[in-house]
Enzyme design. Structure first.
Site, mmCIF file in Angstrom:
data_model
loop_
_atom_site.group_PDB
_atom_site.id
_atom_site.type_symbol
_atom_site.label_atom_id
_atom_site.label_comp_id
_atom_site.label_asym_id
_atom_site.label_seq_id
_atom_site.Cartn_x
_atom_site.Cartn_y
_atom_site.Cartn_z
ATOM 1 N N ASP A 259 -7.770 -10.611 2.489
ATOM 2 C CA ASP A 259 -8.382 -9.447 2.275
ATOM 3 C C ASP A 259 -6.681 -8.860 2.265
ATOM 4 O O ASP A 259 -5.777 -9.036 3.115
ATOM 5 C CB ASP A 259 -9.397 -9.165 2.988
ATOM 6 C CG ASP A 259 -10.224 -7.870 2.508
ATOM 7 O OD1 ASP A 259 -9.260 -6.948 1.740
ATOM 8 O OD2 ASP A 259 -11.177 -6.664 2.855
HETATM 9 C C1 BGC Z 1 -11.360 -4.333 0.452
HETATM 10 C C2 BGC Z 1 -11.727 -5.294 -0.014
HETATM 11 C C3 BGC Z 1 -10.580 -4.440 -1.869
HETATM 12 C C4 BGC Z 1 -9.392 -4.779 -0.949
HETATM 13 C C5 BGC Z 1 -8.095 -4.423 -1.625
HETATM 14 C C6 BGC Z 1 -9.603 -4.030 0.961
HETATM 15 O O1 BGC Z 1 -9.728 -2.687 2.336
HETATM 16 O O2 BGC Z 1 -11.998 -4.837 2.674
HETATM 17 O O3 BGC Z 1 -12.436 -5.634 -0.906
HETATM 18 O O4 BGC Z 1 -11.150 -5.362 -2.809
HETATM 19 O O5 BGC Z 1 -8.911 -3.705 0.020
HETATM 20 O O6 BGC Z 1 -8.588 -2.662 -2.567
#
Ligand code: BGC
Length: 734
Positions: A259
């Site tokens: 993530d």
């Molecule tokens: C989220 C993810 C997301 C990523 C990119 C993170 O804060 O938890 O679900 O894909 O950001 O935007």
């Protein structure tokens, strides 16, 4: 005997070999081996971290393109600058806003999930993306969980079946998915460092099962490691989750990406199974090169990561840069899918005296509430959709009722002003807000008085339900309960339409409203779908994907006092991206004391009455269930019954099969969802419904053997239209 075993072995071997050949990620193994042989260490490591905010590098020297990622999960996110979250302000990146996760789940339909995945993939392709960062599919453990609206369900089977549909739908269009967040990302508060203390059984049966299904049944090509820890280890370096379970046990062949900002070490992450650090290269850039040179990370580990990336790269045909973004992302074909999902997701919770659908006699309609005109594509923290258009509830109603009734609208309330981070709202600002709210109320009561019906359109919004923090309450915000009470005094004919992605406390609403409709964050076509249900063009057919507690304290983690945990400043939005040291050091434990008794499993087993049970949803027609029979075949249980539509319009019903194991030697919920089927029945007709339940669905995790078991003995089969009302019941023996 020996011969049979040999034959069986041969069968399984051929089966396995066949599976290897047909796996979409295993079509270029020899070629990939050759490429890896010719690569330098630096070239390899260059692929293992973010190149831009949403891409990772290919191999320029060989003309192998980068991998382009797109948020997901409910629409393709707008284009941003390569190294920041700042939007580029394009016109062509306006996308379709698809109903969010809990709305999709309320359809209870894998076919619709398939179309949803297909629609997302068509749009991702137009934008030149290779992998969608979705489906988001963590189990909705807490009614307050900030991302409940993005996730699917509190039940692993429902989540898994839909994730399989979504994955196939997308990957059949040659667009990879990235299932997220692996694993146990069930709360947003402290998500950047909280550690899930969870039993092996709950982990397996509840939290991992949906991921397992999408990996094994749909060959998902990507998985995103969650921010949190499980069993004391960051998910992004969790050998048990990533190497042992996901890869070795389930046979996952694709890429594991972190993530955003969720990587915490170089050697730990590399050995622990992470393939790509996103979005930067703090740990898997030069530090990884150095770690290989020092011998801390073997070259084979690097090679296998490069192989995983190349597998995805070869499986997904890249979109040429000069073709991508030449057309607007949102297209009529995909908008039609968004409508279809929305129209089958709306849940009718209450309909006293058949107040709905609206009748021709209702000439004066009052529409009251901020959510009648509010768009929900963007808002709060995290991925949203810059949508080409979004039909609001008011617009949908105006179009549907044109020339048939007069609509008067009053806003009724507005969201409270928000204090700056860490500050209190000034007294003056509060006074000003109260004054405004009094004026809104006055206007609303004027509009309500004398109307034939009041459609109150409230609920939450995307600031209230958001990534990065959980709600502190499920109370309706912005004094909506008080407003509803006041409206009821001047006009008792109220239908409350709740626009939200998660449960709210409905005690007051239920007291004053004759009708309650749950209409979700329902996307680009949400207003049209809502109007079609309210006017009776279609019968409501959505069913709740989660339980509505009477009050928050009834829900398992709250009842047991294990949530909220010690508060340490609430949400932590950008996790490791913002202040690494702070997040490396902070600690908090989430005790999953309720074990497998998540959601309705808890309410049913502990005899706690919910406000509305999991699986619940009314229709405009009465359905009658009869003639149940169940028989055990070699690898499945066939459950058959008749479903009669006793009304005067065609309607769809989500039929549900739950199974209880009363003689089990281990702790069990009273019953669990084991199969379901959405069925369309014409007015006055009866249909025979068959639900085939693989016996494997009856497995439980044996914590002593660390293995799946299927118990012999009695299985009680409950059939009906929700998890708390079973018109039919029978038994079989396994
Ligand atoms: C989220 C993810 C997301 C990523 C990119 C993170 O804060 O938890 O679900 O894909 O950001 O935007």
């Amino acid at each position: 005997m020996k011969k049979t075993i040999l034959m069986l072995a041969a069968f399984f071997l051929t089966g396995a070999a066949f599976a290897q050949q047909t796996h979409p990620l295993l079509q270029h193994e020899a070629e990939i081996t050759e490429i890896i042989k010719g690569m330098t260490l630096e070239e390899k490591v260059n692929m293992l971290h973010g190149k831009n905010m949403f891409s990772s590098a290919g191999i320029e020297r060989l003309g192998i393109p980068d991998i382009e990622y797109a948020d997901g999960p409910f629409g393709i996110r707008e284009e941003m600058e390569p190294h920041s979250w700042r939007p580029l302000g394009w016109e062509t990146d306006k996308a379709t806003f698809f109903p969010t996760g809990s709305a999709l789940a309320a359809t209870w339909c894998p076919g619709i999930a398939y179309e949803y995945g297909k629609g997302m993939a068509i749009e991702a392709k137009l934008r030149g993306k290779d992998m969608i960062l979705g489906q988001a599919m963590n189990i909705q453990r807490l009614p307050t969980g900030g991302r409940t609206y993005e996730y699917l369900s509190e039940d692993p089977l429902l989540s898994g079946v839909l994730a399989v549909g979504y994955t196939k739908g997308s990957q059949d269009q040659n667009e990879a998915v990235c299932l997220k967040h692996f694993a146990v990302n069930s709360q947003e508060n402290m998500r950047g460092f909280v550690n899930a203390n969870i039993s092996e059984r709950a982990l397996r049966e509840i939290y991992l099962t949906p991921f397992e299904m999408a990996v094994k049944q749909a060959d998902a090509m990507g998985v995103m490691a969650a921010y949190n820890k499980v069993w004391g280890k960051w998910c992004s370096e969790n050998d048990m989750l990533q190497n042992r379970i996901l890869r070795n046990e389930w046979g996952f062949k694709g890429i594991i990406i972190s993530d955003w900002g969720g990587t915490h070490s170089t050697v730990g992450a590399a050995i622990g199974g992470l393939d790509v650090e996103m979005p930067g290269h703090d740990y898997m850039g030069q530090a990884l090169v150095d770690s290989v040179k020092s011998g801390a990370v073997p070259m084979e580990v690097i090679d296998s990561k490069v192989r995983n990336l190349l597998r995805v790269r070869f499986a997904i045909t890249p979109v040429p840069k000069d073709v991508a973004n030449t057309k607007v992302t949102s297209q009529p074909e995909t908008q039609a899918i968004a409508y279809k999902v929305a129209s089958k997701s709306i849940v009718l919770l209450k309909n006293d005296n058949g107040l709905l659908p609206l009748t021709k006699k209702m000439k004066k309609i009052a529409v009251i509430g901020d959510n009648a005109t509010r768009t929900m594509g963007l808002g709060g923290v995290g991925a949203g959709v810059k949508t080409l258009y979004e039909v609001t509830p008011l617009e949908g109603l105006q179009k549907a009722l044109k020339g048939k009734a007069t609509i008067r609208y009053a806003r009724g309330y507005e969201p409270a002003p928000r204090a700056r981070w860490g500050q209190q709202l000034s007294e003056d600002a509060m006074k000003e807000y109260e004054k405004k709210m009094a004026a809104y109320k006055k206007e609303a009561l004027k509009v309500a008085k004398g109307a034939d019906i009041v459609l109150f359109i409230g609920g939450n919004n995307r600031e209230v339900e958001t990534e990065g923090s959980d709600r502190t309450t499920i109370q309706l915000p912005f004094q909506q309960d008080e407003l509803l009470k006041a409206i009821a005094e001047v006009n008792p004919n109220i239908v409350a339409v709740m626009v939200a992605g998660a449960p709210v406390d409905l005690r007051e609403v239920k007291n004053v409203a004759k009708g309650i409709v749950y209409s979700w964050f329902n996307g680009t076509e949400g207003g049209n779908a809502l109007a079609d249900v309210l006017t009776g063009k279609i019968s409501p057919s959505g069913k709740l994907p989660f339980t509505f507690p009477v009050k928050l304290e009834d829900s398992p983690a709250y009842a047991l006092g294990v949530y909220p945990q010690q508060e340490q400043g609430g949400g932590d939005v950008f996790v490791n991206l913002v202040n690494r040291d702070r997040f490396q050091e902070r600690k908090a434990d989430a005790d999953y004391t309720e074990g497998i008794l998540v959601g309705y499993r808890w309410y049913a087993t502990k005899n706690v009455k919910p406000m509305y049970p999991f699986g619940y949803g009314l229709s405009y027609v009465p359905f009658k269930y009869s003639n149940l029979s169940a028989k055990v075949a070699e690898s499945s249980i066939e459950v058959t019954f008749d479903l009669a539509n006793q009304g005067s319009m065609e309607a769809e019903e989500v039929t549900q099969v739950y199974i209880g194991r009363p003689d089990s030697k281990v702790e069990r919920p009273k019953y669990e969802l084991k199969g379901f089927r959405r069925v369309a029945v014409k007015a006055g007709e009866t249909t025979k419904v068959t639900v085939t339940i693989p016996i494997e669905n009856l497995r439980h995790w044996n914590e002593f053997q660390h293995a799946w078991n299927i118990e012999k003995g009695k299985a009680v089969i409950y059939v009906g239209g929700s998890s708390a009302d079973f018109p039919l019941q029978t038994e079989v023996t396994l």
